[in-house]
Design a protein around this motif. Sequence first.
Motif, PDB file in Angstrom:
ATOM      1  N   VAL A  73       1.519   5.648   5.917  1.00 40.61           N
ATOM      2  CA  VAL A  73       0.677   5.125   4.842  1.00 40.61           C
ATOM      3  C   VAL A  73       1.147   3.750   4.369  1.00 40.61           C
ATOM      4  CG1 VAL A  73      -0.113   5.542   2.476  1.00 40.61           C
ATOM      5  CG2 VAL A  73       0.001   7.426   4.085  1.00 40.61           C
ATOM      6  N   LEU A  74       2.449   3.572   4.189  1.00 45.76           N
ATOM      7  CA  LEU A  74       2.968   2.286   3.717  1.00 45.76           C
ATOM      8  C   LEU A  74       2.581   1.155   4.659  1.00 45.76           C
ATOM      9  CD1 LEU A  74       6.565   3.266   2.572  1.00 45.76           C
ATOM     10  CD2 LEU A  74       4.693   2.556   1.106  1.00 45.76           C
ATOM     11  N   GLU A  75       2.762   1.376   5.937  1.00 44.32           N
ATOM     12  CA  GLU A  75       2.442   0.340   6.919  1.00 44.32           C
ATOM     13  C   GLU A  75       0.940   0.054   6.969  1.00 44.32           C
ATOM     14  OE1 GLU A  75       4.360   2.323  10.088  1.00 44.32           O
ATOM     15  OE2 GLU A  75       6.206   1.165   9.870  1.00 44.32           O
ATOM     16  N   GLU A  76       0.117   1.096   6.837  1.00 46.31           N
ATOM     17  CA  GLU A  76      -1.336   0.911   6.830  1.00 46.31           C
ATOM     18  C   GLU A  76      -1.770   0.097   5.619  1.00 46.31           C
ATOM     19  OE1 GLU A  76      -2.943   4.850   6.998  1.00 46.31           O
ATOM     20  OE2 GLU A  76      -2.212   5.190   9.026  1.00 46.31           O
ATOM     21  N   GLN A  77      -1.214   0.424   4.446  1.00 44.71           N
ATOM     22  CA  GLN A  77      -1.561  -0.319   3.241  1.00 44.71           C
ATOM     23  C   GLN A  77      -1.078  -1.768   3.336  1.00 44.71           C
ATOM     24  OE1 GLN A  77      -0.271   1.669  -0.311  1.00 44.71           O
ATOM     25  NE2 GLN A  77      -1.756   3.309  -0.077  1.00 44.71           N
ATOM     26  N   TYR A  78       0.116  -1.970   3.882  1.00 45.34           N
ATOM     27  CA  TYR A  78       0.640  -3.322   4.048  1.00 45.34           C
ATOM     28  C   TYR A  78      -0.299  -4.141   4.936  1.00 45.34           C
ATOM     29  CZ  TYR A  78       3.937  -7.119   4.740  1.00 45.34           C
ATOM     30  OH  TYR A  78       4.534  -8.356   4.757  1.00 45.34           O
ATOM     31  N   ALA A  79      -0.707  -3.564   6.052  1.00 46.04           N
ATOM     32  CA  ALA A  79      -1.611  -4.262   6.979  1.00 46.04           C
ATOM     33  C   ALA A  79      -2.944  -4.572   6.307  1.00 46.04           C
ATOM     34  CB  ALA A  79      -1.823  -3.428   8.240  1.00 46.04           C
ATOM     35  N   ARG A  80      -3.458  -3.631   5.523  1.00 41.15           N
ATOM     36  CA  ARG A  80      -4.743  -3.834   4.853  1.00 41.15           C
ATOM     37  C   ARG A  80      -4.664  -4.992   3.857  1.00 41.15           C
ATOM     38  NH1 ARG A  80      -5.759   1.069   2.821  1.00 41.15           N
ATOM     39  NH2 ARG A  80      -4.956   0.562   0.768  1.00 41.15           N
ATOM     40  N   HIS A  81      -3.604  -5.033   3.046  1.00 35.28           N
ATOM     41  CA  HIS A  81      -3.453  -6.116   2.068  1.00 35.28           C
ATOM     42  C   HIS A  81      -3.195  -7.452   2.763  1.00 35.28           C
ATOM     43  CE1 HIS A  81      -3.783  -4.011  -1.727  1.00 35.28           C
ATOM     44  NE2 HIS A  81      -3.076  -3.022  -1.191  1.00 35.28           N
ATOM     45  N   LEU A 114       1.531  -6.370  -1.697  1.00 40.67           N
ATOM     46  CA  LEU A 114       2.340  -6.647  -0.506  1.00 40.67           C
ATOM     47  C   LEU A 114       3.824  -6.655  -0.845  1.00 40.67           C
ATOM     48  CD1 LEU A 114       0.460  -9.424   1.504  1.00 40.67           C
ATOM     49  CD2 LEU A 114       1.067  -7.138   2.278  1.00 40.67           C
ATOM     50  N   ASP A 115       4.181  -7.258  -1.970  1.00 38.80           N
ATOM     51  CA  ASP A 115       5.586  -7.262  -2.394  1.00 38.80           C
ATOM     52  C   ASP A 115       6.095  -5.837  -2.621  1.00 38.80           C
ATOM     53  OD1 ASP A 115       5.659 -10.015  -2.283  1.00 38.80           O
ATOM     54  OD2 ASP A 115       5.460 -10.292  -4.456  1.00 38.80           O
ATOM     55  N   ASP A 116       5.292  -5.023  -3.325  1.00 43.02           N
ATOM     56  CA  ASP A 116       5.691  -3.637  -3.589  1.00 43.02           C
ATOM     57  C   ASP A 116       5.837  -2.847  -2.292  1.00 43.02           C
ATOM     58  OD1 ASP A 116       5.674  -4.109  -6.315  1.00 43.02           O
ATOM     59  OD2 ASP A 116       3.726  -3.151  -6.663  1.00 43.02           O
ATOM     60  N   LEU A 117       4.885  -3.026  -1.388  1.00 42.16           N
ATOM     61  CA  LEU A 117       4.925  -2.289  -0.125  1.00 42.16           C
ATOM     62  C   LEU A 117       6.080  -2.747   0.759  1.00 42.16           C
ATOM     63  CD1 LEU A 117       1.098  -2.223   0.435  1.00 42.16           C
ATOM     64  CD2 LEU A 117       2.553  -0.203   0.092  1.00 42.16           C
ATOM     65  N   ALA A 118       6.350  -4.046   0.773  1.00 44.32           N
ATOM     66  CA  ALA A 118       7.488  -4.554   1.556  1.00 44.32           C
ATOM     67  C   ALA A 118       8.792  -3.979   1.013  1.00 44.32           C
ATOM     68  CB  ALA A 118       7.516  -6.077   1.528  1.00 44.32           C
ATOM     69  N   ARG A 119       8.899  -3.906  -0.308  1.00 45.48           N
ATOM     70  CA  ARG A 119      10.093  -3.320  -0.932  1.00 45.48           C
ATOM     71  C   ARG A 119      10.224  -1.840  -0.544  1.00 45.48           C
ATOM     72  NH1 ARG A 119       8.536  -3.535  -5.609  1.00 45.48           N
ATOM     73  NH2 ARG A 119       9.085  -5.667  -6.137  1.00 45.48           N
ATOM     74  N   PRO A 170       8.760  12.807  -7.015  1.00 42.46           N
ATOM     75  CA  PRO A 170       8.011  13.910  -6.388  1.00 42.46           C
ATOM     76  C   PRO A 170       7.054  13.407  -5.309  1.00 42.46           C
ATOM     77  CG  PRO A 170       8.016  14.148  -8.767  1.00 42.46           C
ATOM     78  CD  PRO A 170       8.588  12.791  -8.466  1.00 42.46           C
ATOM     79  N   ILE A 171       6.940  14.168  -4.255  1.00 45.02           N
ATOM     80  CA  ILE A 171       6.104  13.813  -3.111  1.00 45.02           C
ATOM     81  C   ILE A 171       4.649  13.592  -3.527  1.00 45.02           C
ATOM     82  CG2 ILE A 171       5.568  16.172  -2.367  1.00 45.02           C
ATOM     83  CD1 ILE A 171       6.444  13.306  -0.001  1.00 45.02           C
ATOM     84  N   GLU A 172       4.186  14.331  -4.542  1.00 46.83           N
ATOM     85  CA  GLU A 172       2.810  14.160  -5.020  1.00 46.83           C
ATOM     86  C   GLU A 172       2.609  12.755  -5.580  1.00 46.83           C
ATOM     87  OE1 GLU A 172       4.835  16.634  -6.572  1.00 46.83           O
ATOM     88  OE2 GLU A 172       4.325  18.095  -5.041  1.00 46.83           O
ATOM     89  N   CYS A 173       3.628  12.244  -6.260  1.00 47.04           N
ATOM     90  CA  CYS A 173       3.547  10.882  -6.810  1.00 47.04           C
ATOM     91  C   CYS A 173       3.544   9.853  -5.690  1.00 47.04           C
ATOM     92  CB  CYS A 173       4.717  10.617  -7.754  1.00 47.04           C
ATOM     93  SG  CYS A 173       4.698  11.650  -9.214  1.00 47.04           S
ATOM     94  N   LEU A 174       4.385  10.067  -4.688  1.00 45.31           N
ATOM     95  CA  LEU A 174       4.440   9.143  -3.559  1.00 45.31           C
ATOM     96  C   LEU A 174       3.156   9.192  -2.740  1.00 45.31           C
ATOM     97  CD1 LEU A 174       8.127   9.706  -2.460  1.00 45.31           C
ATOM     98  CD2 LEU A 174       7.182   7.693  -3.617  1.00 45.31           C
ATOM     99  N   ALA A 175       2.528  10.349  -2.671  1.00 51.12           N
ATOM    100  CA  ALA A 175       1.252  10.456  -1.955  1.00 51.12           C
ATOM    101  C   ALA A 175       0.176   9.648  -2.678  1.00 51.12           C
ATOM    102  CB  ALA A 175       0.831  11.914  -1.839  1.00 51.12           C
ATOM    103  N   HIS A 176       0.233   9.653  -4.012  1.00 47.32           N
ATOM    104  CA  HIS A 176      -0.743   8.906  -4.814  1.00 47.32           C
ATOM    105  C   HIS A 176      -0.423   7.409  -4.836  1.00 47.32           C
ATOM    106  CE1 HIS A 176      -3.632   8.090  -7.946  1.00 47.32           C
ATOM    107  NE2 HIS A 176      -2.681   7.552  -8.684  1.00 47.32           N
ATOM    108  N   ARG A 177       0.858   7.072  -4.986  1.00 38.53           N
ATOM    109  CA  ARG A 177       1.330   5.682  -5.032  1.00 38.53           C
ATOM    110  C   ARG A 177       2.535   5.542  -4.117  1.00 38.53           C
ATOM    111  NH1 ARG A 177       2.909   4.317 -10.712  1.00 38.53           N
ATOM    112  NH2 ARG A 177       4.032   2.697  -9.618  1.00 38.53           N
ATOM    113  N   PRO A 178       2.317   5.269  -2.837  1.00 41.40           N
ATOM    114  CA  PRO A 178       3.423   5.225  -1.875  1.00 41.40           C
ATOM    115  C   PRO A 178       4.516   4.213  -2.220  1.00 41.40           C
ATOM    116  CG  PRO A 178       1.331   5.262  -0.723  1.00 41.40           C
ATOM    117  CD  PRO A 178       1.023   5.082  -2.181  1.00 41.40           C
TER     118      PRO A 178
END
Length: 94
Positions: A2-10, A45-50, A71-79
């Motif tokens: 998910v992180l990599e997909e969001q990074y690519a999208r942004h 992008l900064d948040d995702l790179a971090r 919690p994993i639920e939080c990371l699923a909502h906001r990776p």
Amino acid sequence: MVLEEQYARHHTQLALLARQGDRPDHPAAGTDTASAVTAASRRALDDLARALRHLEQGRYGTCRRCRADIPIECLAHRPAARFCPRCDAASTRR
């Protein structure tokens, strides 16, 4: 992942916005909306790179303030979450 997909999208979104900004005849060129979307994408992008660096370092999913597991639920909502719910709530009350 998910992180990599969001990074690519942004990253793609920023590239498209830059191209539109280079075309003065484009309706979105130079608008406040385009500037706001560009700024938001850069922050994301900064948040995702971090978050990706933390993943590589084995620190992903750990609260920056209290060092508890997020919690994993939080990371699923906001990776790219940096704080556990308790610390996040405490920082927004300030």
